[in-house]
Design a protein around this motif. Structure first.
Motif, PDB file in Angstrom:
ATOM      1  N   TYR A 168      64.523  43.289  11.026  1.00  0.00           N
ATOM      2  CA  TYR A 168      64.294  42.511  12.251  1.00  0.00           C
ATOM      3  C   TYR A 168      63.265  43.208  13.138  1.00  0.00           C
ATOM      4  N   GLU A 169      63.402  44.527  13.305  1.00  0.00           N
ATOM      5  CA  GLU A 169      62.467  45.281  14.155  1.00  0.00           C
ATOM      6  C   GLU A 169      61.048  45.245  13.596  1.00  0.00           C
ATOM      7  N   ARG A 170      60.916  45.368  12.270  1.00  0.00           N
ATOM      8  CA  ARG A 170      59.579  45.308  11.669  1.00  0.00           C
ATOM      9  C   ARG A 170      58.945  43.941  11.882  1.00  0.00           C
ATOM     10  N   ARG A 171      59.738  42.889  11.702  1.00  0.00           N
ATOM     11  CA  ARG A 171      59.196  41.540  11.917  1.00  0.00           C
ATOM     12  C   ARG A 171      58.826  41.330  13.383  1.00  0.00           C
ATOM     13  N   ALA A 172      59.676  41.783  14.274  1.00  0.00           N
ATOM     14  CA  ALA A 172      59.393  41.635  15.708  1.00  0.00           C
ATOM     15  C   ALA A 172      58.138  42.414  16.092  1.00  0.00           C
ATOM     16  N   SER A 173      57.993  43.602  15.537  1.00  0.00           N
ATOM     17  CA  SER A 173      56.812  44.412  15.826  1.00  0.00           C
ATOM     18  C   SER A 173      55.553  43.726  15.297  1.00  0.00           C
ATOM     19  N   SER A 174      55.664  43.148  14.106  1.00  0.00           N
ATOM     20  CA  SER A 174      54.529  42.451  13.517  1.00  0.00           C
ATOM     21  C   SER A 174      54.134  41.241  14.371  1.00  0.00           C
ATOM     22  N   ARG A 175      55.135  40.466  14.832  1.00  0.00           N
ATOM     23  CA  ARG A 175      54.836  39.310  15.696  1.00  0.00           C
ATOM     24  C   ARG A 175      54.209  39.755  17.014  1.00  0.00           C
ATOM     25  N   GLN A 176      54.704  40.839  17.557  1.00  0.00           N
ATOM     26  CA  GLN A 176      54.152  41.357  18.812  1.00  0.00           C
ATOM     27  C   GLN A 176      52.706  41.803  18.605  1.00  0.00           C
ATOM     28  N   HIS A 177      52.433  42.458  17.491  1.00  0.00           N
ATOM     29  CA  HIS A 177      51.080  42.918  17.191  1.00  0.00           C
ATOM     30  C   HIS A 177      50.124  41.722  17.048  1.00  0.00           C
ATOM     31  N   ARG A 178      50.566  40.679  16.317  1.00  0.00           N
ATOM     32  CA  ARG A 178      49.729  39.477  16.169  1.00  0.00           C
ATOM     33  C   ARG A 178      49.478  38.799  17.517  1.00  0.00           C
ATOM     34  N   ALA A 179      50.505  38.737  18.365  1.00  0.00           N
ATOM     35  CA  ALA A 179      50.344  38.128  19.691  1.00  0.00           C
ATOM     36  C   ALA A 179      49.363  38.930  20.527  1.00  0.00           C
ATOM     37  N   LEU A 180      49.436  40.243  20.452  1.00  0.00           N
ATOM     38  CA  LEU A 180      48.508  41.096  21.204  1.00  0.00           C
ATOM     39  C   LEU A 180      47.078  40.898  20.709  1.00  0.00           C
ATOM     40  N   LEU A 181      46.883  40.811  19.392  1.00  0.00           N
ATOM     41  CA  LEU A 181      45.553  40.566  18.855  1.00  0.00           C
ATOM     42  C   LEU A 181      45.014  39.199  19.296  1.00  0.00           C
ATOM     43  N   ALA A 182      45.879  38.178  19.265  1.00  0.00           N
ATOM     44  CA  ALA A 182      45.467  36.840  19.701  1.00  0.00           C
ATOM     45  C   ALA A 182      45.081  36.864  21.173  1.00  0.00           C
ATOM     46  N   PHE A 183      45.856  37.559  21.995  1.00  0.00           N
ATOM     47  CA  PHE A 183      45.549  37.668  23.423  1.00  0.00           C
ATOM     48  C   PHE A 183      44.206  38.377  23.634  1.00  0.00           C
ATOM     49  N   MET A 184      43.975  39.457  22.882  1.00  0.00           N
ATOM     50  CA  MET A 184      42.708  40.178  23.012  1.00  0.00           C
ATOM     51  C   MET A 184      41.539  39.295  22.576  1.00  0.00           C
ATOM     52  N   ASN A 185      41.720  38.474  21.532  1.00  0.00           N
ATOM     53  CA  ASN A 185      40.664  37.549  21.087  1.00  0.00           C
ATOM     54  C   ASN A 185      40.332  36.540  22.175  1.00  0.00           C
ATOM     55  N   VAL A 186      41.381  35.987  22.811  1.00  0.00           N
ATOM     56  CA  VAL A 186      41.159  35.010  23.883  1.00  0.00           C
ATOM     57  C   VAL A 186      40.391  35.672  25.024  1.00  0.00           C
ATOM     58  N   LYS A 187      40.798  36.854  25.423  1.00  0.00           N
ATOM     59  CA  LYS A 187      40.107  37.572  26.515  1.00  0.00           C
ATOM     60  C   LYS A 187      38.653  37.858  26.133  1.00  0.00           C
ATOM     61  N   MET A 188      38.442  38.278  24.880  1.00  0.00           N
ATOM     62  CA  MET A 188      37.098  38.609  24.448  1.00  0.00           C
ATOM     63  C   MET A 188      36.227  37.348  24.409  1.00  0.00           C
ATOM     64  N   GLU A 189      36.771  36.220  23.899  1.00  0.00           N
ATOM     65  CA  GLU A 189      36.016  34.964  23.859  1.00  0.00           C
ATOM     66  C   GLU A 189      35.650  34.509  25.266  1.00  0.00           C
ATOM     67  N   ARG A 190      36.554  34.647  26.214  1.00  0.00           N
ATOM     68  CA  ARG A 190      36.246  34.282  27.600  1.00  0.00           C
ATOM     69  C   ARG A 190      35.147  35.176  28.170  1.00  0.00           C
ATOM     70  N   ALA A 191      35.238  36.452  27.873  1.00  0.00           N
ATOM     71  CA  ALA A 191      34.214  37.368  28.393  1.00  0.00           C
ATOM     72  C   ALA A 191      32.860  37.033  27.793  1.00  0.00           C
ATOM     73  N   VAL A 192      32.830  36.736  26.506  1.00  0.00           N
ATOM     74  CA  VAL A 192      31.569  36.398  25.841  1.00  0.00           C
ATOM     75  C   VAL A 192      31.024  35.090  26.390  1.00  0.00           C
ATOM     76  N   SER A 193      31.903  34.094  26.566  1.00  0.00           N
ATOM     77  CA  SER A 193      31.434  32.788  27.065  1.00  0.00           C
ATOM     78  C   SER A 193      30.942  32.895  28.506  1.00  0.00           C
ATOM     79  N   GLN A 194      31.512  33.765  29.306  1.00  0.00           N
ATOM     80  CA  GLN A 194      31.078  33.929  30.695  1.00  0.00           C
ATOM     81  C   GLN A 194      29.723  34.666  30.756  1.00  0.00           C
ATOM     82  N   THR A 195      29.437  35.554  29.825  1.00  0.00           N
ATOM     83  CA  THR A 195      28.156  36.261  29.831  1.00  0.00           C
ATOM     84  C   THR A 195      27.039  35.353  29.339  1.00  0.00           C
ATOM     85  N   LYS A 196      27.360  34.351  28.510  1.00  0.00           N
ATOM     86  CA  LYS A 196      26.344  33.442  28.010  1.00  0.00           C
ATOM     87  C   LYS A 196      25.906  32.459  29.086  1.00  0.00           C
ATOM     88  N   MET A 197      26.769  32.185  30.017  1.00  0.00           N
ATOM     89  CA  MET A 197      26.410  31.193  31.051  1.00  0.00           C
ATOM     90  C   MET A 197      25.513  31.780  32.046  1.00  0.00           C
TER      91      MET A 197
END
Length: 91
Positions: A62-91
């Motif tokens: 259970y802990e390994r699965r929870a850690s894996s889900r947390q890691h994927r969520a953190l990566l997804a959050f970082m991707n969203v933040k990075m995409e926003r930063a990139v889109s704001q610099t292009k404008m």
């Protein structure tokens, strides 16, 4: 002195010996009960450890699965933040 026809041992002596044997039997019975309690306790402890091991394996999975889900969520959050930063610099 009365004697049993089958035995040459006097009745009072036979009764005394039977009483003494019953005392020894009680002592032996107590020892056996203690041995059984100890074996039961050991068996209970080993069964408890086996059950705990199974629970710990499930908890680890259970802990390994929870850690894996947390890691994927953190990566997804970082991707969203990075995409926003990139889109704001292009404008």
């Amino acid at each position: 002195m009365q004697c049993d026809q089958d035995s040459l041992i006097p009745l009072y002596l036979e009764a005394f010996l039977q009483g003494k044997n019953s005392w020894l039997d009680e002592e032996e019975e107590e020892t056996n009960e203690k041995r059984v309690r100890d074996q039961t306790r050991e068996r209970d402890e080993s069964e408890t450890l086996e059950e705990a091991a199974a629970d710990l394996i499930r908890l680890d999975r259970y802990e390994r699965r929870a850690s894996s889900r947390q890691h994927r969520a953190l990566l997804a959050f970082m991707n969203v933040k990075m995409e926003r930063a990139v889109s704001q610099t292009k404008m």
